[in-house]
Design an enzyme around this catalytic site. Structure first.
Site, PDB file in Angstrom:
ATOM      1  N   GLY A 165       0.868  -1.179   0.000  1.00 47.35           N
ATOM      2  CA  GLY A 165       0.000   0.000   0.000  1.00 47.35           C
ATOM      3  C   GLY A 165       0.905   1.230   0.000  1.00 47.35           C
ATOM      4  O   GLY A 165       2.089   1.139  -0.345  1.00 47.35           O
ATOM      5  N   ARG A 166       0.363   2.356   0.401  1.00 48.18           N
ATOM      6  CA  ARG A 166       1.171   3.585   0.378  1.00 48.18           C
ATOM      7  C   ARG A 166       2.450   3.451   1.201  1.00 48.18           C
ATOM      8  O   ARG A 166       3.541   3.819   0.754  1.00 48.18           O
ATOM      9  CB  ARG A 166       0.351   4.762   0.903  1.00 48.18           C
ATOM     10  CG  ARG A 166      -0.704   5.241  -0.065  1.00 48.18           C
ATOM     11  CD  ARG A 166      -1.614   6.245   0.619  1.00 48.18           C
ATOM     12  NE  ARG A 166      -2.413   5.550   1.604  1.00 48.18           N
ATOM     13  CZ  ARG A 166      -3.731   5.385   1.514  1.00 48.18           C
ATOM     14  NH1 ARG A 166      -4.399   5.917   0.513  1.00 48.18           N
ATOM     15  NH2 ARG A 166      -4.392   4.711   2.420  1.00 48.18           N
ATOM     16  N   ILE A 167       2.321   2.920   2.429  1.00 46.75           N
ATOM     17  CA  ILE A 167       3.488   2.862   3.318  1.00 46.75           C
ATOM     18  C   ILE A 167       4.504   1.848   2.808  1.00 46.75           C
ATOM     19  O   ILE A 167       5.709   2.126   2.750  1.00 46.75           O
ATOM     20  CB  ILE A 167       3.063   2.549   4.772  1.00 46.75           C
ATOM     21  CG1 ILE A 167       2.128   3.649   5.309  1.00 46.75           C
ATOM     22  CG2 ILE A 167       4.294   2.429   5.671  1.00 46.75           C
ATOM     23  CD1 ILE A 167       1.467   3.306   6.649  1.00 46.75           C
ATOM     24  N   THR A 245       6.072  -2.455  11.619  1.00 47.81           N
ATOM     25  CA  THR A 245       5.546  -1.136  12.007  1.00 47.81           C
ATOM     26  C   THR A 245       4.032  -1.082  11.752  1.00 47.81           C
ATOM     27  O   THR A 245       3.451   0.000  11.729  1.00 47.81           O
ATOM     28  CB  THR A 245       6.213  -0.007  11.183  1.00 47.81           C
ATOM     29  OG1 THR A 245       6.065  -0.319   9.787  1.00 47.81           O
ATOM     30  CG2 THR A 245       7.675   0.165  11.524  1.00 47.81           C
ATOM     31  N   ARG A 247       0.905  -3.808  12.736  1.00 50.10           N
ATOM     32  CA  ARG A 247       0.179  -4.183  13.955  1.00 50.10           C
ATOM     33  C   ARG A 247       0.745  -5.499  14.466  1.00 50.10           C
ATOM     34  O   ARG A 247       1.015  -6.412  13.672  1.00 50.10           O
ATOM     35  CB  ARG A 247      -1.323  -4.364  13.692  1.00 50.10           C
ATOM     36  CG  ARG A 247      -2.117  -3.075  13.455  1.00 50.10           C
ATOM     37  CD  ARG A 247      -2.245  -2.189  14.700  1.00 50.10           C
ATOM     38  NE  ARG A 247      -3.034  -0.995  14.461  1.00 50.10           N
ATOM     39  CZ  ARG A 247      -2.566   0.172  14.011  1.00 50.10           C
ATOM     40  NH1 ARG A 247      -1.264   0.300  13.742  1.00 50.10           N
ATOM     41  NH2 ARG A 247      -3.369   1.193  13.849  1.00 50.10           N
ATOM     42  N   GLU A 276      -0.921  -5.014  22.451  1.00 48.14           N
ATOM     43  CA  GLU A 276      -0.538  -3.667  22.877  1.00 48.14           C
ATOM     44  C   GLU A 276      -1.654  -3.015  23.711  1.00 48.14           C
ATOM     45  O   GLU A 276      -2.825  -3.206  23.374  1.00 48.14           O
ATOM     46  CB  GLU A 276      -0.359  -2.855  21.577  1.00 48.14           C
ATOM     47  CG  GLU A 276       0.719  -1.840  21.610  1.00 48.14           C
ATOM     48  CD  GLU A 276       0.809  -1.155  20.247  1.00 48.14           C
ATOM     49  OE1 GLU A 276       1.189  -1.833  19.282  1.00 48.14           O
ATOM     50  OE2 GLU A 276       0.513   0.035  20.186  1.00 48.14           O
ATOM     51  N   HIS A 294       5.555   2.415  19.544  1.00 46.06           N
ATOM     52  CA  HIS A 294       4.535   2.729  18.524  1.00 46.06           C
ATOM     53  C   HIS A 294       4.585   4.209  18.112  1.00 46.06           C
ATOM     54  O   HIS A 294       3.635   4.966  18.307  1.00 46.06           O
ATOM     55  CB  HIS A 294       3.119   2.349  19.001  1.00 46.06           C
ATOM     56  CG  HIS A 294       2.164   2.147  17.856  1.00 46.06           C
ATOM     57  ND1 HIS A 294       1.082   1.304  17.917  1.00 46.06           N
ATOM     58  CD2 HIS A 294       2.132   2.697  16.617  1.00 46.06           C
ATOM     59  CE1 HIS A 294       0.425   1.335  16.759  1.00 46.06           C
ATOM     60  NE2 HIS A 294       1.042   2.180  15.956  1.00 46.06           N
ATOM     61  N   ILE A 295       5.723   4.579  17.518  1.00 39.41           N
ATOM     62  CA  ILE A 295       5.933   5.976  17.120  1.00 39.41           C
ATOM     63  C   ILE A 295       6.026   6.138  15.603  1.00 39.41           C
ATOM     64  O   ILE A 295       6.566   7.123  15.110  1.00 39.41           O
ATOM     65  CB  ILE A 295       7.211   6.570  17.778  1.00 39.41           C
ATOM     66  CG1 ILE A 295       8.433   5.693  17.497  1.00 39.41           C
ATOM     67  CG2 ILE A 295       6.990   6.760  19.277  1.00 39.41           C
ATOM     68  CD1 ILE A 295       9.765   6.318  17.919  1.00 39.41           C
ATOM     69  N   GLY A 296       5.470   5.171  14.882  1.00 41.17           N
ATOM     70  CA  GLY A 296       5.548   5.214  13.413  1.00 41.17           C
ATOM     71  C   GLY A 296       5.193   6.564  12.810  1.00 41.17           C
ATOM     72  O   GLY A 296       5.893   7.081  11.948  1.00 41.17           O
TER      73      GLY A 296
END
Ligand code: GLV
Ligand code: GLV
Length: 328
Positions: A165-167, A245, A247, A276, A294-296
Site C-alpha cells: 500500500g502507500r506505506i 511497524t 500491527r 498492545e 509505537h511511534i511510526g
C-alpha cells in the site's frame, strides 16, 4: 449568521479522547463547535470514554481506544467516529455503520513518517545501533576492534515488503535507494512501483524465503491476523531481519520470539506489539531486538496533519453529510 443558526451550530459537541497535536482546538472553535477532550496524558478506560462521549455529535478516537459495540451503543447522538490513525482495527466498523455512524481515518499523510520508522528500524537492526548505544552507556567500549559488533550490509540485499500500500511502497522506494533489491506481496500488481524500483511481486511464502529483510505493511483485519504464522516464520531465510511497524497481531509473536532466541532471525525491529499496550516481557530479554513505543507516525508535522484531517472529517460530515476519508 442569524442567532438561530449560530446556536444550532454551537450545540454541536465534539469529544476527543486525547489532546491532539497542532491546531485542532482552533479548527473546531472557528467552526463554532464545542470541543472537549481528555487533558491527561493517559489513555482512558472504556467507562470513561462512555461517560465523556455519551452526548457528543462526533468523537475523535485513538488507535489504542477500543470502540466496541458497548461504546457504540452508548453514543446516543454521535454520527461520526474520526480515528486519529490510518489503521482502524480498534473500531467495530460494521457495527458503527449499522448504527448510521460513519468512521474515518487519516490515510496518506503518515505514509513517509511510518516508512521512515521502518527504515530506521531496518538500519538499527542491520547495524546493531541500539545495542551499540547500550554498550557505550554501560562503559564497555575499550577501543576499536576488528570484529566488534559486526552487523550486516544492506546494499545488494533483498527487502521483502509484505503489503504494498502507500506505506509499503514508500518504504520500498527508500530501501531501493540504499541499493536493495525489492520484492513485494500484495493483492494486485503495482506497475508504477515496479517501474520505479525494479520490484517484483511474489507470493508470501516465496517472498519470505528470498528476503534478507522482511517488513510488514498490511492493515490488521481478519484476513491478515496471524498472517506471519509459525509456518511462514519457518520459511524465512536464516539470518534475516524482520521489521513490524503495522500491527502486532499480524504476527505469531511468540513464535517469532522463539526464532529470535534461536538466532534463526538475525534481529527484529518492533514498533507494534501483540496485545498492545502489553509487551511480552521476553522481548526485553533479547539482545537482537529494537523496540519502539509505537511511534511510526510520531513527527510533529504528521501528527498536526492527522489532527487537522480528523477534525475536518468531523466538520465536513456534520455540515454537509460528506466525510472526507470514510473507511468505507
Ligand atoms: C498507526 O499505527 C496508525 O494506524 O496510524
Ligand atoms: C497507508 O497510508 C497505507 O495505505 O499504506
Amino acid at each position: 449568521m442569524s442567532d438561530k443558526i449560530k446556536s444550532f451550530k454551537l450545540s454541536k459537541n465534539i469529544y476527543s479522547t486525547a489532546r491532539l497535536h497542532g491546531s485542532f482546538e482552533e479548527i473546531f472553535k472557528s467552526a463554532g463547535y464545542n470541543l472537549s477532550f481528555n487533558t491527561e496524558e493517559r489513555l482512558l478506560i472504556k467507562e470513561e470514554i462512555i461517560s465523556n462521549a455519551r452526548e457528543c455529535d462526533g468523537i475523535i478516537t485513538l488507535l489504542a481506544d477500543k470502540i466496541d459495540r458497548e461504546v457504540i451503543d452508548s453514543l446516543k447522538n454521535c454520527r461520526i467516529i474520526a480515528n486519529y490513525a490510518v489503521g482502524y482495527n480498534n473500531i467495530d466498523v460494521d457495527y458503527a455503520y449499522s448504527k448510521n455512524i460513519v468512521v474515518t481515518n487519516t490515510p496518506g499523510i503518515l505514509t513517509e513518517a511510518t516508512a521512515e520508522t521502518a527504515l530506521a528500524l531496518m538500519l538499527a537492526c542491520a547495524r546493531r545501533i541500539a545495542e551499540g548505544d547500550k554498550f557505550m552507556r554501560a562503559g564497555k567500549f575499550t577501543g576499536w576492534m576488528p570484529s566488534l559488533m559486526l552487523g550486516t550490509g544492506l546494499k545488494g540485499k533483498t527487502a521483502g515488503i509484505i503489503g504494498a500500500g502507500r506505506i509499503g511502497i514508500a518504504f520500498g522506494e527508500m530501501a531501493s535507494a540504499l541499493g536493495m533489491k525489492i520484492l513485494y506481496s500484495a493483492n494486485s500488481d503495482k506497475p508504477e512501483f515496479e517501474k520505479k524500483t525494479g520490484a517484483s511481486r511474489r507470493q508470501l511464502r516465496d517472498l519470505v524465503k528470498e528476503s534478507d529483510v522482511i517488513s510488514v505493511h498490511v492493515p490488521l483485519n481478519e484476513s491478515t491476523r496471524h498472517m506471519i504464522s509459525g509456518e511462514i516464520i519457518d520459511l524465512m531465510k536464516p539470518g534475516c531481519i524482520f521489521i513490524n511497524t503495522a500491527r502486532g497481531e499480524i504476527t505469531d509473536e511468540k513464535y517469532l520470539i522463539g526464532a529470535l532466541r534461536a538466532g534463526k532471525i538475525f534481529s527484529a525491529g518492533f514498533d507494534v506489539y501483540y496485545g498492545e499496550p502489553q509487551v511480552n516481557p521476553e522481548l526485553y530479554e533479547l539482545e537482537n531486538v529494537v523496540l519502539l513505543p509505537h511511534i511510526g507516525s510520531a513527527t510533529s508535522e504528521t501528527r498536526a496533519a492527522m489532527a487537522k484531517m480528523a477534525s475536518e472529517n468531523i466538520i465536513s460530515y456534520l455540515e454537509t453529510g460528506r466525510a472526507l476519508n470514510p473507511v468505507r
